[in-house]
Design an enzyme around this catalytic site. Structure first.
Site, short mmCIF file in Angstrom:
data_model
loop_
_atom_site.label_atom_id
_atom_site.label_comp_id
_atom_site.label_asym_id
_atom_site.label_seq_id
_atom_site.Cartn_x
_atom_site.Cartn_y
_atom_site.Cartn_z
N ASN A 2 0.78 -1.17 -0.17
CA ASN A 2 0.14 0.02 0.12
C ASN A 2 0.77 1.29 0.07
OD1 ASN A 2 -2.91 1.02 0.44
ND2 ASN A 2 -1.70 2.04 1.94
N GLU A 3 0.82 2.17 -1.04
CA GLU A 3 1.41 3.51 -1.13
C GLU A 3 2.84 3.37 -0.86
OE1 GLU A 3 -2.06 6.64 0.28
OE2 GLU A 3 -0.62 5.95 1.90
N GLU A 59 -8.10 5.51 -3.85
CA GLU A 59 -8.61 6.27 -2.49
C GLU A 59 -8.84 7.89 -2.57
OE1 GLU A 59 -5.85 6.27 0.68
OE2 GLU A 59 -5.29 4.28 0.68
N GLU A 93 -5.94 7.55 12.60
CA GLU A 93 -6.77 8.24 11.67
C GLU A 93 -8.28 8.04 11.85
OE1 GLU A 93 -4.65 7.68 7.17
OE2 GLU A 93 -5.17 5.61 8.29
N LYS A 94 -8.80 8.10 13.24
CA LYS A 94 -10.09 8.17 13.74
C LYS A 94 -10.60 9.49 13.00
CE LYS A 94 -8.61 9.45 18.55
NZ LYS A 94 -7.38 9.38 18.23
N PHE A 95 -10.03 10.60 13.05
CA PHE A 95 -10.67 11.56 12.48
C PHE A 95 -10.59 11.77 11.05
CE2 PHE A 95 -9.39 12.83 17.04
CZ PHE A 95 -10.74 13.02 17.40
#
Length: 680
Positions: free
Chosen positions: A160-161, A317, A365-367
């Site tokens: 990934n990335e 994405e 990354e919850k926000f």
């Protein structure tokens, strides 16, 4: 390096199992209790989701201990997806090793100051760790063997990335690998000394063991050493991707393989990378607070489409609302997420996906926004309504799948030149991405389709080719440009091009080296300008201005179209044109702001009859996709006000509304239309 011809697939769509626009996003059910999964399936069906990326960061869940694997939860998830008619973009899970692996020496990467990256984030592994490669290969082999016949499997997502966070490693293993790479490139230590110019600053090497990766130094490092290290790291990380790809293709030859790119991303030579996967995809995160953020996406879309000529790409994405990693994380205003998603399709995408499906409750990354947000009950709220509306729109665009964009204009981009141009110790500071994105932006504003090309690409299908800041230029590529001009093409080269060869050595005989005869000029001297300086340029009756850079240019067959005014350069050429064979070559010996550069380019566009498919007011994007049966006219209104677009002969049916599009169409603010033309 010209792009390779696309590897053939057994269907017109990118994924043989899905003959429609791909829609979905990263799905991380390992973060949730299994009773939530069935609710997710229901909501996915409601939103029109047909593809989810799973397992991207699940290595610790799949292999909690070195000798323990746990696939039961993934078995149940794959079965649940199949039951609900949703396909899996199954990741190899190698993007972030589990904690137990860091006990092995050499697993984690080392930066240029000798600091070892620690576990606790992601992507901390060294590409040169034999331990990482061994465990990664074993995991990929187990996944491919276990799920090769599963009905939900439609695509492999490798890692990934790549290089998003760790682009260098200076460990002992990396240094040893660098020496091997250099031996293969130069053959002998004297070959390396000659290429690197080590007679300067007492850098002459007597033995391979003396050669290091370019680390923290008191002042400028050796330029060719730095350039070779960029090449080496891009190749080394690509080798990891190829290792996984080869395993997957051996076990599941009918399942396409992909890894997500990051648009105009400097560390990796995407021309080489695109050759190794079945189609390209990228992760696009424009900042809503920037001026005209749609330009960021447009440039990335054009590049990703160009990396695999003749084949659509996927927006792998994007964010439904806001990200979490900027100082200020602005949300996309209502309607903008739909508009920017349709923009990707307008510029060649056959899929629109998000990070992520359900917003996390914990972690870094919850926000970060998601298709299902924390701020409302699942299945409710503005964002989910827009997600469902977009899914319905994409469902109507199945006829567009497999169609392409045909461009007559190309912009050259070469990662080798990018790396060399932006290394230290230059006459001024150049920004390669700004150079090529400025030209793409001016074409975007005129709705003129552009491709990106490598200097060695086949240019025969283009009328106009731009070569901005092509600082490093090999003789073979220069000959390719010259042949393009001789055969009737129009070439426009900008300043500080054709300066060095592939080893970052000045080409003797004067600037611009291999392009002197093509351009009909000789550049004697450079005159960098201060950040606020603007120097006058006379172009016919207009007064334009140079910024950042000027050159002393002597005519050697070319004619001056514009001249510098004022100071010691007054009357000397600023812009030249050389007729050569059946074509002509322009040279810009300065940098300019957009309005001034447009005054130079518009007459060229007009002479070559390069124009938009239909005339549209400023702020309305127009593109044309086509296949053997139909053409599809995309109209996207990026303005805050309504826009009326005359269609002329481009009349048909709006696929999004089903309405007939006649003489003109009116778009609401942030509105869009996709008009199917000439369907047979």
């Amino acid at each position: 390096m010209p792009p390779a011809k696309p590897r053939p697939l057994p269907a017109k769509s990118l994924l043989p199992k899905i003959n429609q626009m791909l829609y979905g996003g990263d799905y991380n059910p390992e973060q949730w209790p299994e009773e939530t999964w069935r609710e997710d399936m229901r909501l996915m069906r409601e939103a029109g989701v047909n593809l989810v990326s799973i397992g991207i960061f699940a290595w610790a869940k799949l292999q909690p201990r070195e000798k323990t694997c746990s696939f039961g939860w993934l078995d149940r998830l794959m079965d649940l997806l199949a039951e609900n008619g949703i396909y899996a973009n199954l990741a190899t899970a190698t993007a972030s090793p589990p904690p137990w692996m860091s006990k092995y020496p050499g697993l984690n990467a080392v930066d240029g100051k000798g600091h070892v990256w620690a576990h606790g984030s992601r992507q901390h592994y060294s590409p040169f760790s034999t331990v990482y490669r061994r465990f990664a290969a074993a995991l990929v082999r187990k996944l491919a063997t276990r799920y090769r016949s599963h009905p939900a499997l439609a695509l492999w997502h490798i890692n990934n990335e790549y290089a998003c966070h760790v682009q260098e490693c200076h460990s002992e293993a990396a240094t040893a690998a660098f020496r091997i790479w250099l031996k293969a490139r130069y053959g002998s230590i004297e070959g390396l000394n000659d290429a690197w110019g080590t007679a300067f600053w007492s850098q002459h090497y007597q033995d391979w063991d003396e050669v290091l990766t370019p680390r923290h130094t008191p002042t400028f490092p050796n330029p060719c050493q730095v350039l070779d290290y960029h090449r080496f790291m891009s190749d080394a990380i690509l080798d990891l991707c190829k290792m996984e790809r080869d395993i997957l293709r051996a076990i599941t030859p009918d399942i396409p393989v992909n890894t997500n790119f990051m648009g105009c991303f400097k560390p990796l030579d995407y021309w080489k990378w695109a050759r190794e996967i079945d189609f390209t995809s990228w992760d696009a995160y424009p900042d809503p607070l920037t001026e005209r953020p749609e330009l960021f996406d447009a440039c990335g879309h054009d590049l990703l489409r160009s990396l695999k000529p003749g084949r659509p790409f996927v927006l792998m994405e994007q964010c439904s609302s806001h990200v979490n990693w900027r100082p200020v994380n602005a949300a996309k205003p209502p309607g903008v997420m739909r508009l920017w998603s349709l923009q990707s399709v307008a510029r060649g995408a056959d899929g629109v996906l998000f990070f992520q499906w359900r917003q996390s409750l914990a972690g870094a990354e919850k926000f970060h926004g998601a298709m299902v947000q924390n701020g409302s009950q699942p299945g409710q709220g503005r964002v989910f309504r827009e997600v469902c509306e977009l899914g319905a729109d994409l469902g109507k665009l199945a006829p567009v799948v497999g169609s392409v964009i045909r461009s007559k204009v190309a912009i050259m981009i070469d990662w080798q030149s990018w790396w060399a141009l932006e290394s230290p110790s230059k006459p001024a500071q150049f920004h390669y991405e700004k150079a090529f994105s400025q030209i793409q932006r001016l074409c975007f504003d005129r709705n003129i389709a552009v491709d990106f090309v490598h200097p060695g690409s086949d240019l025969s299908g283009y009328s106009l080719v731009f070569a901005p800041n092509l600082y490093l230029l090999e003789k073979q590529s220069a000959d390719n440009l010259d042949a393009f001009v001789r055969n009737g093409g129009t070439l426009l080269v900008t300043c500080f091009s054709g300066i060095v060869d592939r080893e970052e050595r000045i080409v003797p005989g004067g600037y611009p080296a291999y392009l002197r005869e093509t351009l009909g000029i000789a550049v004697e001297e450079w005159w960098p300008l201060g950040p606020e300086q603007r120097m006058p340029v006379r172009f016919g009756r207009r007064s334009l201005h140079a910024r950042d850079w000027r050159e002393t240019i002597h005519l050697r067959g070319a004619k001056a179209l514009a001249t510098f005014a004022g100071d010691h350069l007054a009357g000397s050429p600023a812009v030249t044109r050389n007729r050569r064979g059946a074509g002509q070559a322009y040279y810009l010996g300065m940098q300019m702001d957009d309005p001034d550069l447009a005054h130079l380019l518009d007459p060229i566009f007009s002479r070559l009859k390069l124009a938009a498919p239909v005339r549209a007011p400023a702020g309305v994007e127009v593109t044309l996709r086509e296949n053997s049966r139909a053409k599809f006219l995309f109209l996207l209104n990026h303005k805050e006000t309504a826009a009326r677009i005359p269609l002329g002969a481009h009349q048909g049916t709006d696929l999004l509304t089903g309405a007939k599009a006649r003489a003109a169409i009116t778009l609401e603010p942030h509105g869009a239309a996709v008009i199917a033309l000439a369907i047979t």
